[in-house]
Each structure stands twice: as C-alpha cells, then as structure tokens.
Design an enzyme around this catalytic site. Structure first.
Site, PDB file in Angstrom:
ATOM      1  N   CYS A   1      34.795  30.858  44.767  1.00 17.93           N
ATOM      2  CA  CYS A   1      35.814  31.766  45.301  1.00 17.93           C
ATOM      3  C   CYS A   1      35.357  32.461  46.580  1.00 17.93           C
ATOM      4  CB  CYS A   1      36.186  32.801  44.253  1.00 17.93           C
ATOM      5  SG  CYS A   1      34.757  33.720  43.649  1.00 17.93           S
TER       6      CYS A   1
ATOM      7  N   GLU B   1      39.795  39.788  39.728  1.00 20.21           N
ATOM      8  CA  GLU B   1      39.007  39.193  40.816  1.00 20.21           C
ATOM      9  C   GLU B   1      39.601  37.816  41.064  1.00 20.21           C
ATOM     10  OE1 GLU B   1      34.985  39.221  39.438  1.00 20.21           O
ATOM     11  OE2 GLU B   1      34.787  41.352  39.794  1.00 20.21           O
TER      12      GLU B   1
HETATM   13  P1  NAD Z   1      43.509  30.494  36.286  1.00 18.24           P
HETATM   14  O1  NAD Z   1      44.146  31.736  36.781  1.00 18.24           O
HETATM   15  O2  NAD Z   1      44.339  29.284  36.122  1.00 18.24           O
HETATM   16  O3  NAD Z   1      42.835  30.734  34.855  1.00 18.24           O
HETATM   17  C1  NAD Z   1      41.878  31.742  34.659  1.00 18.24           C
HETATM   18  C2  NAD Z   1      41.849  32.133  33.194  1.00 18.24           C
HETATM   19  O4  NAD Z   1      43.094  32.735  32.855  1.00 18.24           O
HETATM   20  C3  NAD Z   1      41.659  30.973  32.228  1.00 18.24           C
HETATM   21  O5  NAD Z   1      40.796  31.382  31.189  1.00 18.24           O
HETATM   22  C4  NAD Z   1      43.058  30.733  31.697  1.00 18.24           C
HETATM   23  O6  NAD Z   1      43.073  30.154  30.418  1.00 18.24           O
HETATM   24  C5  NAD Z   1      43.583  32.146  31.648  1.00 18.24           C
HETATM   25  N1  NAD Z   1      45.048  32.275  31.646  1.00 18.24           N
HETATM   26  C6  NAD Z   1      45.947  31.438  32.202  1.00 18.24           C
HETATM   27  N2  NAD Z   1      47.212  31.902  31.979  1.00 18.24           N
HETATM   28  C7  NAD Z   1      47.085  33.053  31.274  1.00 18.24           C
HETATM   29  C8  NAD Z   1      48.014  34.003  30.767  1.00 18.24           C
HETATM   30  N3  NAD Z   1      49.335  33.848  30.932  1.00 18.24           N
HETATM   31  N4  NAD Z   1      47.537  35.074  30.104  1.00 18.24           N
HETATM   32  C9  NAD Z   1      46.218  35.242  29.931  1.00 18.24           C
HETATM   33  N5  NAD Z   1      45.281  34.376  30.387  1.00 18.24           N
HETATM   34  C10 NAD Z   1      45.713  33.295  31.065  1.00 18.24           C
HETATM   35  O7  NAD Z   1      42.280  30.233  37.264  1.00 18.24           O
HETATM   36  P2  NAD Z   1      41.282  28.986  37.264  1.00 18.24           P
HETATM   37  O8  NAD Z   1      41.989  27.816  37.842  1.00 18.24           O
HETATM   38  O9  NAD Z   1      40.616  28.880  35.926  1.00 18.24           O
HETATM   39  O10 NAD Z   1      40.154  29.510  38.278  1.00 18.24           O
HETATM   40  C11 NAD Z   1      40.185  29.281  39.641  1.00 18.24           C
HETATM   41  C12 NAD Z   1      40.606  30.538  40.367  1.00 18.24           C
HETATM   42  O11 NAD Z   1      39.713  31.604  40.048  1.00 18.24           O
HETATM   43  C13 NAD Z   1      40.524  30.368  41.862  1.00 18.24           C
HETATM   44  O12 NAD Z   1      41.629  30.979  42.472  1.00 18.24           O
HETATM   45  C14 NAD Z   1      39.250  31.123  42.221  1.00 18.24           C
HETATM   46  O13 NAD Z   1      39.178  31.583  43.540  1.00 18.24           O
HETATM   47  C15 NAD Z   1      39.279  32.238  41.242  1.00 18.24           C
HETATM   48  N6  NAD Z   1      37.952  32.847  41.079  1.00 18.24           N
HETATM   49  C16 NAD Z   1      37.750  34.128  41.537  1.00 18.24           C
HETATM   50  C17 NAD Z   1      36.499  34.721  41.430  1.00 18.24           C
HETATM   51  C18 NAD Z   1      36.240  36.121  41.917  1.00 18.24           C
HETATM   52  O14 NAD Z   1      35.260  36.718  41.521  1.00 18.24           O
HETATM   53  N7  NAD Z   1      37.091  36.671  42.755  1.00 18.24           N
HETATM   54  C19 NAD Z   1      35.463  34.012  40.834  1.00 18.24           C
HETATM   55  C20 NAD Z   1      35.699  32.723  40.388  1.00 18.24           C
HETATM   56  C21 NAD Z   1      36.964  32.151  40.504  1.00 18.24           C
END
Ligand code: NAD
Length: 489
Positions: free
Chosen positions: A292, A259
């Site tokens: 989001c 997501e």
């Molecule tokens: P991000 O992708 O930077 O991080 C998300 C998670 O992934 C964190 O827990 C991070 O530690 C982990 N992560 C990072 N690199 C990884 C890897 N290589 N392997 C495994 N895990 C890893 O996102 P963010 O900055 O924390 O969140 C913001 C983003 O999330 C925005 O784009 C937002 O739109 C999206 N978001 C989407 C929804 C939805 O339901 N569609 C809901 C909330 C947020």
C-alpha cells in the site's frame, strides 16, 4: 466437516484450519479454499468459513474475554504480551514458511524482517503501556488526571497483503489498551493468523481475550462489525470496504480507524543521489507491487530523465522472478488469479486510453501468476493508471519542471498514504516534505518506520491514525478525573 482438533501439515508446519474462539478451536459447517500463488494447482487448505452465527459466538466470547483481560493488571497483561513476542520469534521460520506459501511473499524477508517485526509490535506496546504515566496537573483549583479506560471488544479486519505483520501492528495496541480482540484475516491469506492464534493460546491469554475468526468479509466480517457489543473497529483494506464498515460503525456509534490504499509519489530531484533513487524506484516492483505504501508514481525532474531512466532500467533488469522460497527471487507471484486479472485490466485500459507502455505490460509466463515489472508513461495526469491504485508491479512515469510542479503532481490524486522524495537539499526536503499531503513522507529512504510515530492516510487513504500513543488513545475511552483541591484527604 472435520472436527475442531483436525490440523493440516503444510510443508512440515501444523496449521489449524479452524477458528479460535474463547480459547478453543471451533469448526464451521462450510469451508473455503486457500491456494498457493506460486503453484495454483496446489490447494493448501480448506478453511472454516464463518457466518453470522459464528460472529455472534465470537463476540460473546470476546465480551467474556474482555471482562477477564481488562481486570488484569497492566504488568500481568504485559507479561503475556512479552511471552507472545518471544513465541513469535521462536516460530519465525514456521510462520515465514506458511505465509510464503499462502501469499508468495519473499520468504527471506518474512523471516528476517516481517515476522520479527510482528514480535516487536507486541514488545513495543507492552513497553509503552508499562512505562505510561497518566497525565496529571492542577488547574482552576482542581487536580486533573487523564485515564485510559479499556473500551471493550475490538474487531480487527486485515487485508491479504503482509497479513502477519500487518495484523500484529493492529492487535498489539488493542490488547495493550486492555481490549479483547477478534481478528478476521482476509480470505486469500488466512493461514498465518491461525498460527498466531496457537501462539496466543500458548502465551496465556485468558479465554476470549484473543479470538481469530476465518471467513469472507461480506459474511462473517460484515456480521462482526454490525454487532453493537463491539466497541472498536480497526480496519486495513480498500476504500470500498471501509465505506461499508463505516456505515456499520456509524449505526452503532463505534469509533473506527481505516488504513486504506495508496498511490504514493516517488519524486526525484536533479540534486539527488540518482543511483540510490533509481534503485529504490526499481524496488517498488518487489512483492509484486502489492504494497500500500509503494511509490507507484515516479515523478522525475525533466533535466535528469534520461540518466534516471538508464539507471532505473538497469536496476529493474536485475530483478529475478521465481519461487519466493528461493533467496535469489526478488519478484514474487501475484496473490490470486482474480487479482492479476484486475492488474491486467488496468494495463489494458491504459493501452486503450493511449498511455504508453514503456516496458512490461504482460505476464512473464502464460498461465502463471508472475507479472512483468511494468512502466507506463500516461497520456495525461487524468489517466486512470495515474489516478487509481493498481496494487501490482505497475509504475507510472511523469516529469516535472520544478518544485512547484512536483508538489502539484504529487498531490493530484484522491489518495494520501505515503510519499518518497529524493534530494540532497535539506531545505527542499523540508519544504517538499511538508507540502506533500500524505500520512508518511520519506526523504532518501523508504519503509523505515519508528513504531511510536503516527501512521495513516490523508484523503481516501484512511481515517484516524495508528502507531504509538495514537493507537492506544483510539482503543481507550479517555476519561478526565477532576478532584477539587483540598476536598479529599
Ligand atoms: P478488502 O477491502 O477487499 O478486504 C480487506 C478485509 O476486509 C478482508 O479481510 C475482507 O474479508 C474484509 N471485508 C470485506 N468486505 C467486508 C465487509 N463488508 N465487512 C467487513 N469486512 C469486510 O482489501 P484487500 O483487497 O484484502 O486488500 C488490499 C487493499 O488494502 C489495498 O487497497 C491496499 O492498499 C490496502 N492496504 C492498506 C494498508 C495500509 O496500511 N494503509 C496496508 C495494506 C493494504
């Protein structure tokens, strides 16, 4: 390094900074800081920083936990999930206190809406699996039945925005399906997941069924998703990270859902209740725009532009920036200085590109993390500010001449998570609602969600769907059992 029993007092709430693995608190030799966005000088905690060895330990625990959890009857599992839901409700004030300090979400909305919604997610999935009847039918001289087998340990990776509620909507179906889970919350808002681990321990999950691992995504997160013993990955975050996780999932042929970000249109037709539409448009600035699903591209029918703008400006001016613990506050601080710098970068590039800053475009107070509600009229639909997710209190304004152009603009980005339409015409609601390419489209409302509905994104906004039976099917290995008629008695 503190021992695993060490806990921190955060405004009267006791929080463990450690992992929760195999039913026990586990420390790590290294830590990372989490700070309060409302007062960046205030360090809230040093949190255990998991690494590859820790991930290996967590997956081993989850494999053992899976054997115990999946062997329990549905009724036994649901009793524990209902208990967890009750415990969340009982601790709603503490969870709201901690999450508000950790990511500056409005405390009132956390306590009244988001934390109770977390409890509801567990109750709702316990209800769904308790009432589930296996599909059973006769065809071609056989009896057919569809069976959902628990798939195995599931890794749940969550972003920093709304971390508590968001994690529960992913955890509940995984657990209800009979999978053990490892939750890896984001490093910028790790605290509420630790409180959830306490409550899971109290609710009676068998050791290893419910694990929480803290740390950086590129370290412990990457190690978790690479482990071939993990059988499902459910991710929420950015498209960039989803691509990395997708590669790891592909190597092990493990199903994953993602997501991801959004750039939702908020379309206002001339026949709409303009004040309701303008109020909802101004509400997109709440939570510092770190939502989001937000409708960040205002698409307004040309003939009502001026009237809409007057009302929109009026509602925007009513916002109060402040401490998220104060019930009068409607505009919260950004999560992290680095994130705010990213938001500032988008606005700066828009300025340099010739896009018009209608209002806002700067911090409310120098050196603090509150950013002014910002509206930008782009030079063209190709401007970066229209095409890329900012994830801050920044909206764009464009006008359209009729339904066709509204739909064309709405569908003109790579994203497709959500859409919001304001109209009083049933026919238009149906036509435009169907034409907008997004996982959820709201008409004359926003953020109301039936938990049985599918949730996810088109395009780069996601892969797969969560919610209702869709998430249960994802977390199961679906089996067809086919028995020749009259061959057994
Ligand atoms: P991000 O992708 O930077 O991080 C998300 C998670 O992934 C964190 O827990 C991070 O530690 C982990 N992560 C990072 N690199 C990884 C890897 N290589 N392997 C495994 N895990 C890893 O996102 P963010 O900055 O924390 O969140 C913001 C983003 O999330 C925005 O784009 C937002 O739109 C999206 N978001 C989407 C929804 C939805 O339901 N569609 C809901 C909330 C947020």
């Amino acid at each position: 390094m503190h021992d695993a029993d060490y806990r921190i007092d955060i405004d009267g709430v006791s929080v463990s900074p450690h992992h929760f693995i195999g039913g026990e608190r586990v420390a790590s030799p290294n830590t990372f800081e989490t700070r309060c966005p409302m007062d960046w000088e205030r360090k809230l905690a040093d949190i255990a920083r998991g690494d590859a060895a820790l991930a290996e330990r967590a997956v081993t625990a989850a494999v053992e936990g899976f054997a115990l959890w999946s062997a329990m009857s549905v009724a036994e599992r649901c009793a524990i999930m209902y208990r967890l839901a009750d415990l969340i409700d009982a601790h709603a004030a503490d969870i709201a206190t901690v999450e508000c300090l950790d990511m500056a979400m409005l405390k009132e909305s956390l306590e009244a809406r988001l934390v109770p919604r977390g409890a509801l997610n567990f109750r709702n999935y316990a209800d769904i699996v308790s009432e589930h009847v296996e599909r059973d039918w006769a065809s071609k001289g056989t009896h057919n039945r569809v069976i959902r087998d628990p798939a195995g340990p599931a890794v749940i990776i969550t972003p920093w925005n709304a971390p508590f509620m968001l994690s529960t909507w992913k955890l509940a179906p995984a657990l209800a399906a009979g999978n053990s889970i490892i939750l890896k919350p984001a490093e910028w808002s790790p605290l509420s997941a630790s409180l959830l681990a306490d409550l899971a321990g109290e609710a009676g999950f068998p050791p290893g069924a419910f694990n929480v691992v803290q740390g950086h995504g590129s370290e412990v997160g990457a190690a978790l998703v690479a482990d071939p013993r993990v059988r499902r990955i459910s991710f929420t975050g950015s498209p960039e990270t989803a691509r990395l996780i997708g590669v790891a999932a592909a190597r092990n042929l493990v199903p994953f859902t993602a997501e991801l970000g959004g750039k939702g249109p908020l379309i206002v037709f001339a026949d709409a209740d303009l004040d309701a539409a303008a109020k909802k448009a101004a509400a997109q600035f709440e939570d510092s725009g770190q939502v989001c699903l937000a409708g960040t591209r205002l698409l307004i029918e040309e003939s009502i532009r001026d009237e809409f703008m007057t009302r929109f400006r009026d509602h925007t001016d009513r916002h109060v920036a402040g401490d998220s613990r104060d019930p009068a506050t409607t505009l919260s601080a950004a999560i992290h200085p680095l994130h705010l710098e990213r938001v500032e970068g988008f606005v700066e590039r828009a300025r340099n590109n010739g896009d018009r800053i209608v209002f806002g475009g700067e911090r409310i107070e120098h050196g603090k993390l509150w950013y002014a509600p910002t509206l930008i009229e782009p030079k063209s639909n190709d401007s970066e500010i229209v095409q890329k997710e900012v994830f801050g209190p920044v909206l764009t304004l464009q006008t359209f001449a009729g339904e066709d152009q509204a739909i064309e603009l709405a569908n003109s980005t790579e994203y497709g998570l959500s859409g919001i339409i304001y109209t009083s015409s049933a026919g238009r609601a149906e036509r435009v609602g169907r034409a907008v390419r997004a996982g959820t489209v709201w008409v004359n409302t926003f953020l109301v969600r039936d938990l049985t509905a599918p949730f996810g994104g088109y395009g780069i906004s996601g892969i797969g769907r969560e919610g209702g039976d869709y998430a249960l099917d994802f977390h199961a290995d679906l089996k067809t059992l086919q028995i020749l008629e009259n061959s057994v008695s």
